[in-house]
Design a protein around this motif. Structure first.
Motif, PDB file in Angstrom:
ATOM      1  N   LEU A 141       0.940  -1.240  -0.040  1.00  0.00           N
ATOM      2  CA  LEU A 141       0.106  -0.034  -0.144  1.00  0.00           C
ATOM      3  C   LEU A 141       1.022   1.392   0.059  1.00  0.00           C
ATOM      4  O   LEU A 141       1.869   1.213   0.636  1.00  0.00           O
ATOM      5  CB  LEU A 141      -0.776   0.098   1.213  1.00  0.00           C
ATOM      6  CG  LEU A 141      -1.796   1.082   1.620  1.00  0.00           C
ATOM      7  CD1 LEU A 141      -3.045   0.918   0.475  1.00  0.00           C
ATOM      8  CD2 LEU A 141      -2.325   1.150   3.091  1.00  0.00           C
ATOM      9  N   ASP A 142       0.546   2.318  -0.578  1.00  0.00           N
ATOM     10  CA  ASP A 142       1.280   3.545  -0.942  1.00  0.00           C
ATOM     11  C   ASP A 142       0.865   4.361   0.521  1.00  0.00           C
ATOM     12  O   ASP A 142      -0.185   4.667   0.220  1.00  0.00           O
ATOM     13  CB  ASP A 142       1.090   4.195  -2.222  1.00  0.00           C
ATOM     14  CG  ASP A 142       1.870   5.539  -2.098  1.00  0.00           C
ATOM     15  OD1 ASP A 142       2.327   5.766  -1.290  1.00  0.00           O
ATOM     16  OD2 ASP A 142       1.884   6.262  -3.365  1.00  0.00           O
ATOM     17  N   TYR A 143       1.704   4.366   1.362  1.00  0.00           N
ATOM     18  CA  TYR A 143       1.165   5.191   2.544  1.00  0.00           C
ATOM     19  C   TYR A 143       1.699   6.672   2.337  1.00  0.00           C
ATOM     20  O   TYR A 143       1.384   7.509   3.662  1.00  0.00           O
ATOM     21  CB  TYR A 143       2.165   4.760   3.718  1.00  0.00           C
ATOM     22  CG  TYR A 143       1.698   3.343   3.955  1.00  0.00           C
ATOM     23  CD1 TYR A 143       0.707   2.880   4.823  1.00  0.00           C
ATOM     24  CD2 TYR A 143       2.473   2.199   3.658  1.00  0.00           C
ATOM     25  CE1 TYR A 143       0.178   1.697   5.189  1.00  0.00           C
ATOM     26  CE2 TYR A 143       2.090   0.584   4.035  1.00  0.00           C
ATOM     27  CZ  TYR A 143       0.872   0.573   4.624  1.00  0.00           C
ATOM     28  OH  TYR A 143       0.561  -0.689   4.775  1.00  0.00           O
ATOM     29  N   GLY A 144       1.967   7.072   1.383  1.00  0.00           N
ATOM     30  CA  GLY A 144       2.136   8.629   1.084  1.00  0.00           C
ATOM     31  C   GLY A 144       3.123   9.069   2.232  1.00  0.00           C
ATOM     32  O   GLY A 144       4.230   8.804   2.365  1.00  0.00           O
ATOM     33  N   ALA A 145       2.529  10.187   2.606  1.00  0.00           N
ATOM     34  CA  ALA A 145       3.390  11.069   3.692  1.00  0.00           C
ATOM     35  C   ALA A 145       3.663  10.208   5.061  1.00  0.00           C
ATOM     36  O   ALA A 145       4.487  10.730   5.824  1.00  0.00           O
ATOM     37  CB  ALA A 145       2.739  12.342   3.992  1.00  0.00           C
TER      38      ALA A 145
ATOM     39  N   GLY B 209      -1.604   9.036  -0.116  1.00  0.00           N
ATOM     40  CA  GLY B 209      -1.248   7.746  -1.003  1.00  0.00           C
ATOM     41  C   GLY B 209      -2.367   7.073  -1.545  1.00  0.00           C
ATOM     42  O   GLY B 209      -3.280   7.538  -1.953  1.00  0.00           O
ATOM     43  N   GLU B 210      -2.259   5.698  -1.422  1.00  0.00           N
ATOM     44  CA  GLU B 210      -3.339   5.031  -1.832  1.00  0.00           C
ATOM     45  C   GLU B 210      -4.575   4.461  -0.826  1.00  0.00           C
ATOM     46  O   GLU B 210      -4.115   4.379   0.393  1.00  0.00           O
ATOM     47  CB  GLU B 210      -2.660   3.530  -2.233  1.00  0.00           C
ATOM     48  CG  GLU B 210      -3.531   2.764  -3.086  1.00  0.00           C
ATOM     49  CD  GLU B 210      -2.563   1.831  -3.533  1.00  0.00           C
ATOM     50  OE1 GLU B 210      -3.023   0.962  -4.572  1.00  0.00           O
ATOM     51  OE2 GLU B 210      -1.618   1.274  -2.924  1.00  0.00           O
ATOM     52  N   SER B 211      -5.879   4.688  -1.115  1.00  0.00           N
ATOM     53  CA  SER B 211      -6.663   4.077  -0.054  1.00  0.00           C
ATOM     54  C   SER B 211      -6.699   2.595  -0.349  1.00  0.00           C
ATOM     55  O   SER B 211      -6.446   1.911  -0.816  1.00  0.00           O
ATOM     56  CB  SER B 211      -8.100   4.672  -0.401  1.00  0.00           C
ATOM     57  OG  SER B 211      -8.511   4.206  -1.795  1.00  0.00           O
TER      58      SER B 211
ATOM     59  N   ALA C 272      -0.924  -5.806   3.909  1.00  0.00           N
ATOM     60  CA  ALA C 272      -2.145  -5.262   3.370  1.00  0.00           C
ATOM     61  C   ALA C 272      -2.441  -5.758   2.157  1.00  0.00           C
ATOM     62  O   ALA C 272      -3.848  -5.914   1.896  1.00  0.00           O
ATOM     63  CB  ALA C 272      -1.635  -3.550   2.846  1.00  0.00           C
ATOM     64  N   VAL C 273      -1.525  -6.247   1.331  1.00  0.00           N
ATOM     65  CA  VAL C 273      -1.963  -7.013  -0.070  1.00  0.00           C
ATOM     66  C   VAL C 273      -2.763  -8.371   0.364  1.00  0.00           C
ATOM     67  O   VAL C 273      -3.932  -8.523  -0.192  1.00  0.00           O
ATOM     68  CB  VAL C 273      -0.732  -7.399  -0.978  1.00  0.00           C
ATOM     69  CG1 VAL C 273      -1.160  -8.183  -2.137  1.00  0.00           C
ATOM     70  CG2 VAL C 273      -0.200  -5.877  -1.180  1.00  0.00           C
TER      71      VAL C 273
END
Length: 189
Positions: free
Chosen positions: A86-90, A118-120, A147-148
């Motif tokens: 998962l893209d956790y962004g900041a 990031g990604e929801s 998460a995946v």
């Protein structure tokens, strides 16, 4: 008769971010994670694929060596970007208690929220469902992230998105799914 996909989703071994309760970055396995791998018996597979992050690739390479499959470290084609974390962004690299409580609560209760930029969870779930739909028949081991694995399990069970947070995936946990004709079942035992 439709061919069957026998899929083992395997969580990568331990990292320092997991120990410190931090949102992950592209980090290596910890010493603990390397010790954990010494006790793992690789599932039987026709092919092993891995998420592109270092922790997943290192786990897959260790499994590939014990399973007699070419190690993923030497074959970039076996790294599947659809299995990425998962893209956790900041929030990447930050401890959970460093994240504003209101933002964290929003993310944990609304699968469409991405307060970190990031990604929801909904976007992750859509990506994982697409990956499952495109799997070729055979015995596949996919080394990926908690998460995946949560997203794949929710999809396979047809569970609501709220079920995502009710699945606990520990390092080196294995989830077995069998798929045929777009339908999935969870295999226990």
């Amino acid at each position: 008769m439709t061919a069957v996909v026998r899929l083992v989703l395997l969580a990568h071994a331990s990292t320092e971010a997991q120990r410190a309760v931090r949102f992950p970055t592209d980090e290596p396995l910890s010493r603990r994670g390397r010790r954990e791998l010494e006790r793992v018996v690789a599932p039987v597979a026709d092919r092993i694929v891995a998420a592109p992050e270092r922790r997943a690739v290192e786990t897959a390479a260790a499994l590939g060596t014990t399973a007699g499959v070419d190690p993923v470290l030497r074959d970039p084609a076996l790294r599947d970007p659809a299995l990425r974390d998962l893209d956790y962004g900041a929030w990447a690299g930050r401890a959970m208690d460093e994240v504003p409580a209101e933002s964290l609560q929003q993310w944990l209760t609304d699968p469409h929220a991405a307060p970190h930029g990031g990604e929801s969870i909904a976007e992750l779930s859509e990506r994982v469902a697409g990956w499952l739909a495109g799997l070729a028949p055979g015995r596949v081991v996919a080394v990926t992230h908690p998460a995946v694995i949560r997203a794949a399990t929710v999809h396979a069970l047809g569970a609501p998105p709220a079920g995502f947070w009710r699945i606990d995936v520990r390092p080196l946990a294995q989830v077995r799914l069998h798929g045929r004709g777009g339908r999935w079942s969870l295999r226990l035992g």
